[in-house]
Design a protein around this motif. Structure first.
Motif, PDB file in Angstrom:
ATOM      1  N   GLN A  31       0.499  -1.186  -0.084  1.00 61.85           N
ATOM      2  CA  GLN A  31       0.029  -0.082   0.044  1.00 61.85           C
ATOM      3  C   GLN A  31       0.789   1.308   0.029  1.00 61.85           C
ATOM      4  O   GLN A  31       2.088   1.258   0.798  1.00 61.85           O
ATOM      5  CB  GLN A  31      -1.052   0.067   1.316  1.00 61.85           C
ATOM      6  CG  GLN A  31      -1.844  -1.004   1.234  1.00 61.85           C
ATOM      7  CD  GLN A  31      -3.126  -0.928   2.264  1.00 61.85           C
ATOM      8  OE1 GLN A  31      -2.925  -0.365   3.328  1.00 61.85           O
ATOM      9  NE2 GLN A  31      -4.009  -1.501   2.111  1.00 61.85           N
ATOM     10  N   PHE A  32       0.321   2.312  -0.415  1.00 58.21           N
ATOM     11  CA  PHE A  32       0.883   3.460  -0.827  1.00 58.21           C
ATOM     12  C   PHE A  32       0.097   4.508  -0.341  1.00 58.21           C
ATOM     13  O   PHE A  32      -1.058   4.743  -0.202  1.00 58.21           O
ATOM     14  CB  PHE A  32       1.480   3.807  -2.247  1.00 58.21           C
ATOM     15  CG  PHE A  32       2.457   2.620  -2.768  1.00 58.21           C
ATOM     16  CD1 PHE A  32       3.630   2.886  -2.804  1.00 58.21           C
ATOM     17  CD2 PHE A  32       1.806   1.614  -3.409  1.00 58.21           C
ATOM     18  CE1 PHE A  32       4.275   1.818  -3.420  1.00 58.21           C
ATOM     19  CE2 PHE A  32       2.473   0.618  -3.873  1.00 58.21           C
ATOM     20  CZ  PHE A  32       3.843   0.600  -3.867  1.00 58.21           C
ATOM     21  N   PHE A  33       0.929   5.814   0.270  1.00 56.10           N
ATOM     22  CA  PHE A  33       0.060   6.880   0.665  1.00 56.10           C
ATOM     23  C   PHE A  33      -0.985   6.640   1.706  1.00 56.10           C
ATOM     24  O   PHE A  33      -2.033   6.892   1.343  1.00 56.10           O
ATOM     25  CB  PHE A  33      -0.301   7.714  -0.524  1.00 56.10           C
ATOM     26  CG  PHE A  33       0.470   7.741  -1.823  1.00 56.10           C
ATOM     27  CD1 PHE A  33       1.841   8.359  -1.673  1.00 56.10           C
ATOM     28  CD2 PHE A  33       0.012   7.437  -3.114  1.00 56.10           C
ATOM     29  CE1 PHE A  33       2.717   8.335  -2.818  1.00 56.10           C
ATOM     30  CE2 PHE A  33       0.930   7.564  -4.125  1.00 56.10           C
ATOM     31  CZ  PHE A  33       2.157   7.767  -3.958  1.00 56.10           C
ATOM     32  N   ASN A  34      -0.441   5.919   2.835  1.00 52.50           N
ATOM     33  CA  ASN A  34      -1.242   5.622   3.772  1.00 52.50           C
ATOM     34  C   ASN A  34      -2.636   4.810   3.324  1.00 52.50           C
ATOM     35  O   ASN A  34      -3.778   5.133   4.109  1.00 52.50           O
ATOM     36  CB  ASN A  34      -1.760   6.933   4.573  1.00 52.50           C
ATOM     37  CG  ASN A  34      -0.709   7.725   5.079  1.00 52.50           C
ATOM     38  OD1 ASN A  34       0.284   7.125   5.836  1.00 52.50           O
ATOM     39  ND2 ASN A  34      -0.599   9.017   4.916  1.00 52.50           N
ATOM     40  N   GLY A  35      -2.407   3.921   2.555  1.00 54.26           N
ATOM     41  CA  GLY A  35      -3.306   3.068   2.011  1.00 54.26           C
ATOM     42  C   GLY A  35      -4.251   3.297   0.926  1.00 54.26           C
ATOM     43  O   GLY A  35      -5.342   2.936   0.393  1.00 54.26           O
ATOM     44  N   ALA A  36      -3.929   4.827   0.366  1.00 59.11           N
ATOM     45  CA  ALA A  36      -4.770   5.289  -0.785  1.00 59.11           C
ATOM     46  C   ALA A  36      -4.684   4.561  -1.977  1.00 59.11           C
ATOM     47  O   ALA A  36      -5.468   4.334  -2.763  1.00 59.11           O
ATOM     48  CB  ALA A  36      -4.308   6.644  -0.932  1.00 59.11           C
ATOM     49  N   VAL A  37      -3.467   3.787  -2.460  1.00 62.66           N
ATOM     50  CA  VAL A  37      -3.228   2.998  -3.283  1.00 62.66           C
ATOM     51  C   VAL A  37      -2.756   1.686  -2.948  1.00 62.66           C
ATOM     52  O   VAL A  37      -1.874   1.490  -2.206  1.00 62.66           O
ATOM     53  CB  VAL A  37      -2.184   3.630  -4.220  1.00 62.66           C
ATOM     54  CG1 VAL A  37      -1.918   2.587  -5.349  1.00 62.66           C
ATOM     55  CG2 VAL A  37      -2.871   4.921  -4.894  1.00 62.66           C
ATOM     56  N   THR A  38      -3.187   0.475  -3.620  1.00 56.52           N
ATOM     57  CA  THR A  38      -2.844  -0.703  -3.466  1.00 56.52           C
ATOM     58  C   THR A  38      -2.353  -1.455  -4.706  1.00 56.52           C
ATOM     59  O   THR A  38      -3.535  -1.517  -5.665  1.00 56.52           O
ATOM     60  CB  THR A  38      -3.914  -1.623  -2.479  1.00 56.52           C
ATOM     61  OG1 THR A  38      -4.334  -1.029  -1.350  1.00 56.52           O
ATOM     62  CG2 THR A  38      -3.448  -2.987  -2.192  1.00 56.52           C
ATOM     63  N   ILE A  39      -1.378  -2.130  -4.588  1.00 56.16           N
ATOM     64  CA  ILE A  39      -0.996  -2.818  -5.807  1.00 56.16           C
ATOM     65  C   ILE A  39      -1.574  -4.477  -5.871  1.00 56.16           C
ATOM     66  O   ILE A  39      -0.954  -4.881  -4.678  1.00 56.16           O
ATOM     67  CB  ILE A  39       0.561  -2.854  -6.244  1.00 56.16           C
ATOM     68  CG1 ILE A  39       0.756  -3.478  -7.465  1.00 56.16           C
ATOM     69  CG2 ILE A  39       1.230  -3.100  -4.966  1.00 56.16           C
ATOM     70  CD1 ILE A  39       2.332  -3.135  -7.956  1.00 56.16           C
ATOM     71  N   GLU A  40      -2.031  -4.908  -6.842  1.00 53.51           N
ATOM     72  CA  GLU A  40      -2.634  -6.068  -6.501  1.00 53.51           C
ATOM     73  C   GLU A  40      -2.109  -7.158  -7.760  1.00 53.51           C
ATOM     74  O   GLU A  40      -2.127  -6.447  -8.881  1.00 53.51           O
ATOM     75  CB  GLU A  40      -4.144  -6.284  -6.553  1.00 53.51           C
ATOM     76  CG  GLU A  40      -4.680  -5.512  -5.197  1.00 53.51           C
ATOM     77  CD  GLU A  40      -6.293  -5.536  -5.371  1.00 53.51           C
ATOM     78  OE1 GLU A  40      -6.932  -6.407  -6.057  1.00 53.51           O
ATOM     79  OE2 GLU A  40      -6.841  -4.781  -4.443  1.00 53.51           O
ATOM     80  N   ALA A  41      -1.603  -8.153  -7.581  1.00 52.05           N
ATOM     81  CA  ALA A  41      -1.392  -9.142  -8.485  1.00 52.05           C
ATOM     82  C   ALA A  41      -2.397  -9.518  -9.459  1.00 52.05           C
ATOM     83  O   ALA A  41      -3.527  -9.962  -8.711  1.00 52.05           O
ATOM     84  CB  ALA A  41      -0.658 -10.340  -8.168  1.00 52.05           C
ATOM     85  N   ALA A  42      -2.358  -9.523 -10.814  1.00 54.05           N
ATOM     86  CA  ALA A  42      -3.429  -9.970 -11.583  1.00 54.05           C
ATOM     87  C   ALA A  42      -2.885 -10.749 -12.940  1.00 54.05           C
ATOM     88  O   ALA A  42      -2.920 -10.469 -14.168  1.00 54.05           O
ATOM     89  CB  ALA A  42      -4.468  -8.998 -12.156  1.00 54.05           C
TER      90      ALA A  42
END
Length: 334
Positions: free
Chosen positions: A225-236
């Protein structure tokens, strides 16, 4: 992990022909040269909207048309049904339109870019991102985070300009599986249906661009997570080994960026078992698509698509055994 704890990420410094018009046209000064002809965009290319409290922009990097609407689509035995879908929905039959939508989000003092399009190209149809950012009032130096879904040219190439990072103050994030695939001694393309003759050049181009971005690269594991949870990168995975999607969240509102889980607003939604030749591992891409679409439909998640008609915002709705891409109605009101 928050962006503040990501290695190497911090607050970056912001960088901060004479002619006269006449009734008959433009008169150039003695030594002046005509101004270069502006790139012809054809239509508006920037759409501003909100994700909770975040300002967001959908910027078109251009469009393409793949002649022969079914030449790239698989499985071959299902092409009669694909043709029937095109006909019954009034779609063009001479080719598949490919839209290239770039998502930009302002998160507090951060400006995040999700993929960067084709970059510098000798074409009026593609490479519009920098012009779009200018329209949105965003200078390249203001972008602080670049998120890469995968390394195909319409996603990676725009992060590089003139042999340098196009966004000099931005950290560059991606899943490590993506980097590892392209840098393997022999990347495994055994399952893809794409043209094998293109592969050596693709690999050289991708590795060269990663080399240019090495100084700003920040590989991030799925779930980071980045920017205090604002963005999450997920595997697809499936479209590529390290293909990623992104979840942007502000308060009670969120947006799921589907990236290349679908290359068309109809085919892969109508039947998630249909796939495009560009997928590296078609069966894995199908499995991933089914899982993500099922969750998005069940949770009524607002979504963003890289290759659906611009501006690319909508919902995945369940219809029979498949789904429907339902585009969000445009709104210019506050």
């Amino acid at each position: 992990m928050n962006s503040s704890s990501a290695p190497g990420f911090g607050r970056r410094a912001f960088l901060g022909g004479i002619f006269a018009a006449t009734a008959g046209g433009v008169v150039l000064g003695q030594d002046a040269k005509p101004a270069p002809k502006p790139k012809e965009h054809g239509n508006a290319i920037v759409y501003q909207f909100k994700i909770g409290e975040f300002d967001a922009w959908s910027i078109s990097d251009g469009h393409m048309l793949f002649r022969g609407p079914l030449d790239l689509m698989w499985p071959r035995e299902d092409q009669p049904q694909m043709k029937e879908w095109l006909e019954s929905h009034g779609e063009r039959m001479d080719g598949i339109p490919l839209y290239v939508n770039i998502l930009v989000v302002r998160i507090g003092k951060e400006i995040a870019l999700f993929d960067a399009g084709f970059g510098e190209r000798d074409s009026t149809n593609i490479g519009w991102l920098q012009d779009g950012l200018k329209q949105a009032g965003i200078a390249p130096e203001q972008v602080t985070a670049g998120f890469l879904s995968h390394s195909h040219a319409d996603h990676l190439a725009g992060f590089v300009a003139g042999g340098k990072p196009a966004f000099p103050n931005a950290a560059f994030y991606y899943l490590p599986e993506e980097y590892d695939f392209w840098h393997a001694k022999e990347p495994d393309f055994s399952k893809t249906k794409r043209n094998r003759a293109e592969l050596p050049g693709m690999i050289r181009e991708v590795c060269g661009q990663f080399d240019i971005l090495k100084g700003v690269s920040q590989p991030a594991k799925a779930g980071t997570q980045f920017f205090n949870g604002a963005v999450t990168i997920e595997a697809a995975p499936g479209h590529t080994a390290g293909h990623a999607i992104f979840r942007i969240k502000s308060g009670n509102e969120s947006l799921l960026h589907l990236m290349d889980l679908s290359h068309h607003h109809g085919f892969m939604f109508h039947n998630p078992n249909w796939y495009i030749a560009f997928d590296h591992d078609p069966m894995q891409s199908i499995d991933t698509r089914k899982k993500v679409f099922a969750q998005a439909a069940a949770e009524r998640t607002r979504c963003y698509g890289f290759h659906v008609p611009w501006p690319g915002i909508g919902h995945v709705l369940p219809v029979g055994e498949g789904y429907l891409w339902h585009a969000e109605r445009w709104s210019w009101g506050s």
